[in-house]
Design a protein around this motif. Structure first.
Motif, short mmCIF file in Angstrom:
data_model
loop_
_atom_site.label_atom_id
_atom_site.label_comp_id
_atom_site.label_asym_id
_atom_site.label_seq_id
_atom_site.Cartn_x
_atom_site.Cartn_y
_atom_site.Cartn_z
N ASP A 1 0.82 -1.22 0.00
CA ASP A 1 0.00 0.00 0.00
C ASP A 1 0.85 1.26 0.00
N ASP A 2 2.11 1.19 0.52
CA ASP A 2 3.01 2.34 0.42
C ASP A 2 3.24 2.72 -1.03
N GLU A 3 3.24 1.71 -1.91
CA GLU A 3 3.54 1.99 -3.32
C GLU A 3 2.50 2.91 -3.94
N VAL A 4 1.23 2.81 -3.49
CA VAL A 4 0.18 3.69 -4.01
C VAL A 4 0.22 5.04 -3.32
N ILE A 5 0.30 5.03 -2.01
CA ILE A 5 0.19 6.26 -1.23
C ILE A 5 1.27 7.26 -1.62
N LEU A 6 2.50 6.79 -1.74
CA LEU A 6 3.61 7.69 -1.99
C LEU A 6 3.98 7.83 -3.46
N THR A 7 3.76 6.78 -4.25
CA THR A 7 4.30 6.80 -5.63
C THR A 7 3.34 6.26 -6.67
N GLY A 8 2.07 6.03 -6.32
CA GLY A 8 1.15 5.39 -7.26
C GLY A 8 0.97 6.14 -8.56
N GLU B 1 8.38 17.54 -8.19
CA GLU B 1 6.97 17.55 -7.81
C GLU B 1 6.18 17.09 -9.03
N ILE B 2 5.60 15.90 -8.93
CA ILE B 2 4.96 15.28 -10.08
C ILE B 2 3.44 15.48 -9.99
N ASP B 3 2.88 16.06 -11.02
CA ASP B 3 1.44 16.25 -11.10
C ASP B 3 0.82 14.94 -11.59
N VAL B 4 0.09 14.27 -10.72
CA VAL B 4 -0.49 12.98 -11.08
C VAL B 4 -2.02 13.03 -11.11
N ARG B 5 -2.56 14.24 -11.22
CA ARG B 5 -4.02 14.36 -11.24
C ARG B 5 -4.63 13.64 -12.44
N SER B 6 -3.91 13.57 -13.53
CA SER B 6 -4.45 12.91 -14.73
C SER B 6 -4.62 11.41 -14.54
N VAL B 7 -3.93 10.84 -13.56
CA VAL B 7 -4.06 9.39 -13.30
C VAL B 7 -4.66 9.15 -11.91
N ALA B 8 -5.38 10.14 -11.39
CA ALA B 8 -5.99 9.99 -10.06
C ALA B 8 -6.96 8.82 -10.01
N GLY B 9 -7.71 8.61 -11.09
CA GLY B 9 -8.63 7.48 -11.10
C GLY B 9 -7.91 6.16 -11.04
N VAL B 10 -6.78 6.06 -11.72
CA VAL B 10 -5.96 4.85 -11.67
C VAL B 10 -5.43 4.65 -10.26
N LYS B 11 -4.93 5.72 -9.67
CA LYS B 11 -4.38 5.63 -8.31
C LYS B 11 -5.46 5.21 -7.31
N LYS B 12 -6.65 5.75 -7.47
CA LYS B 12 -7.75 5.39 -6.57
C LYS B 12 -8.12 3.91 -6.71
N PHE C 1 -10.65 13.00 -4.80
CA PHE C 1 -9.47 12.18 -4.53
C PHE C 1 -8.23 12.85 -5.11
N ALA C 2 -8.35 13.38 -6.33
CA ALA C 2 -7.22 14.05 -6.99
C ALA C 2 -6.79 15.29 -6.22
#
Length: 254
Positions: free
Chosen positions: A12-19, A196-207, A229-230
């Motif tokens: 779960d660390d893999e998603v929270i910090l780097t997903g 600082e990586i903007d990952v909002r475009s993959v927020a659904g994937v991360k969720k 979530f994003a």
């Protein structure tokens, strides 16, 4: 294309910090390998065999959603975060007690096998001080040295953001994961962050990936609107080893 090995303490660390970063790297065609030091189960002396959830299976499901090409586990037991440090379970060593050279050798074997270009790891404080997260740092450093991986970045968060969250939670009398004794020294000051990586475009994937950790994440997460979530998880941060932060952090790792 590059190969990036992402080294974490627990599933779960893999998603929270780097997903989001994993998802973006995979979508760009890079090979991403997720390695965890432990299976995430503390296994106290009163726990019956077979009671623990299969968190490695959850990790594999999460990694598949993120697009990671491989998942590997070093095989150590979770050391727990509370004040009580349980004895080692039968036949296994808790990661915080592991011999650094031995653990680094296990990770270095994966780095060599993958011909890794980049290792993502943790800073010396382990983020928020969890004994397994603290142990990730020396093991990652030594493994990178053994395998000849020159580029190492530490997954982190801006300390100032956590401080602001703590103040808001305190004012509203809301529960907060990081206590007031942890936050002042947690993760990294903003002016040391290099990426600082903007990952909002993959927020659904991360969720969706986070939801695969069914033993850890509330079932109600799947009802959280992706834009909300994003809002809370749409940035991921790193400190690159040996690189001084200067001006605006970089927006890409590769």
């Amino acid at each position: 294309m590059a190969t990036v090995v992402v080294f974490h303490a627990h599933p779960d660390d893999e998603v929270i910090l780097t997903g989001g970063t994993i998802a973006r790297l995979a979508a760009d065609g890079h090979r991403v390998v997720v390695v965890v030091a432990t299976d995430g189960n503390v296994e106290g002396p009163d726990d019956a065999p077979g009671d623990a959830p299969d968190r490695i299976a959850e990790l594999r499901a999460s990694a598949a959603v993120l697009g990671a090409a491989r998942v590997a586990a070093l095989g150590y037991a979770d050391s727990g975060f509370g004040p009580e440090f349980y004895p080692d379970p039968p036949g296994r060593v808790r990661f915080a007690r592991a011999d650094t050279e031995e653990a680094a050798g296990r990770l270095a074997e994966i780095l060599r096998d993958e011909r890794a270009d980049v290792l993502l790891s943790y800073e010396a404080n382990g983020g928020y001080g969890h004994r397994d997260h603290v142990q990730v740092h020396p093991v990652g450093e030594r493994a990178a040295e053994l395998a000849g991986v020159g580029r190492v970045l530490y997954a982190t968060m801006p300390r100032e953001t956590l401080m602001r969250g703590l103040r808001i939670a305190t004012a509203l009398r809301l529960p907060y994961f990081y206590g007031p004794d942890v936050v002042p020294t947690a993760y990294s000051p903003r002016d040391t962050i290099t990426h600082e990586i903007d990952v909002r475009s993959v927020a659904g994937v991360k969720k969706r990936a986070l939801a695969k950790h069914v033993s850890q994440v509330p079932a109600g997460l799947r009802f959280c609107p992706t834009p909300l979530f994003a809002l809370f998880t749409g940035r991921e941060w790193f400190v690159e080893r040996g690189v001084a932060a200067a001006g605006k952090p970089a927006g890409r790792l590769l």
